[in-house]
Design an enzyme around this catalytic site. Sequence first.
Site, PDB file in Angstrom:
ATOM      1  N   GLY A  12       0.786  -1.235   0.000  1.00 27.31           N
ATOM      2  CA  GLY A  12       0.000   0.000   0.000  1.00 27.31           C
ATOM      3  C   GLY A  12       0.815   1.281   0.000  1.00 27.31           C
ATOM      4  O   GLY A  12       0.323   2.335   0.407  1.00 27.31           O
ATOM      5  N   SER A  13       2.070   1.223  -0.499  1.00 24.53           N
ATOM      6  CA  SER A  13       2.854   2.462  -0.479  1.00 24.53           C
ATOM      7  C   SER A  13       2.347   3.461  -1.521  1.00 24.53           C
ATOM      8  O   SER A  13       2.350   4.675  -1.285  1.00 24.53           O
ATOM      9  CB  SER A  13       4.347   2.177  -0.646  1.00 24.53           C
ATOM     10  OG  SER A  13       4.647   1.802  -1.965  1.00 24.53           O
ATOM     11  N   ASN A  14       1.903   2.984  -2.676  1.00 21.37           N
ATOM     12  CA  ASN A  14       1.301   3.905  -3.657  1.00 21.37           C
ATOM     13  C   ASN A  14      -0.003   4.478  -3.104  1.00 21.37           C
ATOM     14  O   ASN A  14      -0.283   5.666  -3.270  1.00 21.37           O
ATOM     15  CB  ASN A  14       1.047   3.184  -4.983  1.00 21.37           C
ATOM     16  CG  ASN A  14       2.278   3.164  -5.863  1.00 21.37           C
ATOM     17  OD1 ASN A  14       2.706   4.205  -6.349  1.00 21.37           O
ATOM     18  ND2 ASN A  14       2.871   2.000  -6.053  1.00 21.37           N
ATOM     19  N   LEU A 101      -8.524  -8.979 -13.687  1.00 20.72           N
ATOM     20  CA  LEU A 101      -9.927  -8.561 -13.659  1.00 20.72           C
ATOM     21  C   LEU A 101     -10.673  -9.075 -14.889  1.00 20.72           C
ATOM     22  O   LEU A 101     -10.089  -9.215 -15.964  1.00 20.72           O
ATOM     23  CB  LEU A 101      -9.992  -7.036 -13.610  1.00 20.72           C
ATOM     24  CG  LEU A 101      -9.437  -6.452 -12.298  1.00 20.72           C
ATOM     25  CD1 LEU A 101      -9.097  -4.977 -12.457  1.00 20.72           C
ATOM     26  CD2 LEU A 101     -10.409  -6.667 -11.144  1.00 20.72           C
ATOM     27  N   HIS A 117       2.083   0.145 -13.175  1.00 20.85           N
ATOM     28  CA  HIS A 117       2.844  -1.093 -13.394  1.00 20.85           C
ATOM     29  C   HIS A 117       4.329  -0.746 -13.336  1.00 20.85           C
ATOM     30  O   HIS A 117       4.757   0.254 -13.913  1.00 20.85           O
ATOM     31  CB  HIS A 117       2.475  -1.696 -14.754  1.00 20.85           C
ATOM     32  CG  HIS A 117       3.173  -2.991 -15.010  1.00 20.85           C
ATOM     33  ND1 HIS A 117       2.791  -4.161 -14.391  1.00 20.85           N
ATOM     34  CD2 HIS A 117       4.237  -3.298 -15.784  1.00 20.85           C
ATOM     35  CE1 HIS A 117       3.602  -5.141 -14.782  1.00 20.85           C
ATOM     36  NE2 HIS A 117       4.482  -4.636 -15.630  1.00 20.85           N
ATOM     37  N   LEU A 152      -4.185  -7.760 -19.830  1.00 17.30           N
ATOM     38  CA  LEU A 152      -3.367  -7.472 -18.638  1.00 17.30           C
ATOM     39  C   LEU A 152      -2.204  -6.525 -18.946  1.00 17.30           C
ATOM     40  O   LEU A 152      -1.434  -6.760 -19.885  1.00 17.30           O
ATOM     41  CB  LEU A 152      -2.809  -8.787 -18.070  1.00 17.30           C
ATOM     42  CG  LEU A 152      -1.948  -8.661 -16.809  1.00 17.30           C
ATOM     43  CD1 LEU A 152      -2.799  -8.314 -15.605  1.00 17.30           C
ATOM     44  CD2 LEU A 152      -1.162  -9.928 -16.561  1.00 17.30           C
ATOM     45  N   ASP A 153      -2.074  -5.459 -18.136  1.00 14.61           N
ATOM     46  CA  ASP A 153      -0.980  -4.489 -18.248  1.00 14.61           C
ATOM     47  C   ASP A 153      -0.888  -3.859 -19.640  1.00 14.61           C
ATOM     48  O   ASP A 153       0.200  -3.576 -20.151  1.00 14.61           O
ATOM     49  CB  ASP A 153       0.367  -5.133 -17.851  1.00 14.61           C
ATOM     50  CG  ASP A 153       0.375  -5.574 -16.390  1.00 14.61           C
ATOM     51  OD1 ASP A 153      -0.321  -4.935 -15.588  1.00 14.61           O
ATOM     52  OD2 ASP A 153       1.050  -6.566 -16.071  1.00 14.61           O
ATOM     53  N   GLN A 181       9.618   6.738  -7.764  1.00 14.62           N
ATOM     54  CA  GLN A 181       9.024   7.464  -8.898  1.00 14.62           C
ATOM     55  C   GLN A 181       7.530   7.199  -9.003  1.00 14.62           C
ATOM     56  O   GLN A 181       6.752   8.076  -9.357  1.00 14.62           O
ATOM     57  CB  GLN A 181       9.724   7.067 -10.208  1.00 14.62           C
ATOM     58  CG  GLN A 181      11.178   7.468 -10.258  1.00 14.62           C
ATOM     59  CD  GLN A 181      11.372   8.958 -10.025  1.00 14.62           C
ATOM     60  OE1 GLN A 181      10.731   9.789 -10.656  1.00 14.62           O
ATOM     61  NE2 GLN A 181      12.238   9.302  -9.093  1.00 14.62           N
ATOM     62  N   GLU A 182       7.131   5.959  -8.703  1.00 15.61           N
ATOM     63  CA  GLU A 182       5.693   5.638  -8.723  1.00 15.61           C
ATOM     64  C   GLU A 182       4.923   6.582  -7.806  1.00 15.61           C
ATOM     65  O   GLU A 182       3.834   7.058  -8.140  1.00 15.61           O
ATOM     66  CB  GLU A 182       5.472   4.188  -8.278  1.00 15.61           C
ATOM     67  CG  GLU A 182       6.044   3.151  -9.231  1.00 15.61           C
ATOM     68  CD  GLU A 182       5.667   1.724  -8.833  1.00 15.61           C
ATOM     69  OE1 GLU A 182       4.528   1.498  -8.398  1.00 15.61           O
ATOM     70  OE2 GLU A 182       6.524   0.823  -8.974  1.00 15.61           O
TER      71      GLU A 182
HETATM   72  C1  GAR Z   1       4.151  -1.425  -7.175  1.00 14.78           C
HETATM   73  O1  GAR Z   1       5.486  -1.475  -7.600  1.00 14.78           O
HETATM   74  C2  GAR Z   1       3.209  -1.513  -8.361  1.00 14.78           C
HETATM   75  O2  GAR Z   1       3.696  -0.868  -9.496  1.00 14.78           O
HETATM   76  C3  GAR Z   1       3.165  -3.007  -8.579  1.00 14.78           C
HETATM   77  O3  GAR Z   1       3.120  -3.563  -7.288  1.00 14.78           O
HETATM   78  C4  GAR Z   1       3.789  -2.684  -6.379  1.00 14.78           C
HETATM   79  C5  GAR Z   1       2.828  -2.383  -5.265  1.00 14.78           C
HETATM   80  O4  GAR Z   1       3.462  -1.658  -4.263  1.00 14.78           O
HETATM   81  N1  GAR Z   1       2.026  -3.385  -9.369  1.00 14.78           N
HETATM   82  C6  GAR Z   1       2.029  -4.395 -10.231  1.00 14.78           C
HETATM   83  O5  GAR Z   1       2.982  -5.136 -10.384  1.00 14.78           O
HETATM   84  C7  GAR Z   1       0.743  -4.584 -11.007  1.00 14.78           C
HETATM   85  N2  GAR Z   1       0.950  -5.323 -12.191  1.00 14.78           N
HETATM   86  P1  GAR Z   1       2.589  -0.879  -3.162  1.00 14.78           P
HETATM   87  O6  GAR Z   1       1.563  -1.888  -2.629  1.00 14.78           O
HETATM   88  O7  GAR Z   1       3.604  -0.521  -2.109  1.00 14.78           O
HETATM   89  O8  GAR Z   1       1.945   0.302  -3.812  1.00 14.78           O
END
Ligand code: GAR
Length: 196
Positions: A12-14, A101, A117, A152-153, A181-182
């Site tokens: 859940g950091s994003n 999904l 992603h 997907l993606d 960066q995300e």
């Molecule tokens: C993130 O790096 C996100 O881009 C990736 O999972 C991580 C989740 O981190 N998502 C995928 O791979 C989806 N295909 P978070 O839970 O700390 O946000």
Amino acid sequence: MKNIVILISGEGSNMEAIIRAAKVQNWEKNLQARVAAVISNRPSAKGLGLAQHHGVTSQVVDHTTFAIDTNPREAFDTALIKEIDQYAPALVVLAGFMRILTPMFVAHYQGRLINIHPSLLPAFPGLRTHQRAIEAGCQFAGATVHLVSAELDHGPILAQAVVPVMEDDTPESLAARVLTQEHLIYPATIAKLLGN
Ligand code: GAR
């Protein structure tokens, strides 16, 4: 104020970066939106505790409880839609939501379902993106925010961030560099989409 709903499966950091951006007022990274709810498909997701810490409603729709259904994916997605739609979100934000999904779900939120992603799509869709980027000898890696389509993606790219791949990178060190960066591009893209 427009509502957004965030779907998570893990850390859940994003999600937290988005909640923070929505909370901070009069700041250049401000996001004019209300994070109405965070929903996880895994009861153990660490992000649920973080959401609670920030005073955001959090709930679980556990995909494993649909396993006995004749069509588990449709049943799970239908239950998820029911929960999400209570909040009438302008955007549904996938933030580390590790579920495939159904086309039904994707069609229901067409144009208002986005994902992040950890690769420079269309390179490396799917899992183990950092390992694969290192193995391929890429000099750059990154993250992509995109509208979700049935595949997907895939789906139209909304934003990307690029980071260098260092010679001594491990999948973990590269993932950490990409993740910083995300946390910047995801809230910024949401703000742009909501017309902030
Ligand atoms: C993130 O790096 C996100 O881009 C990736 O999972 C991580 C989740 O981190 N998502 C995928 O791979 C989806 N295909 P978070 O839970 O700390 O946000």
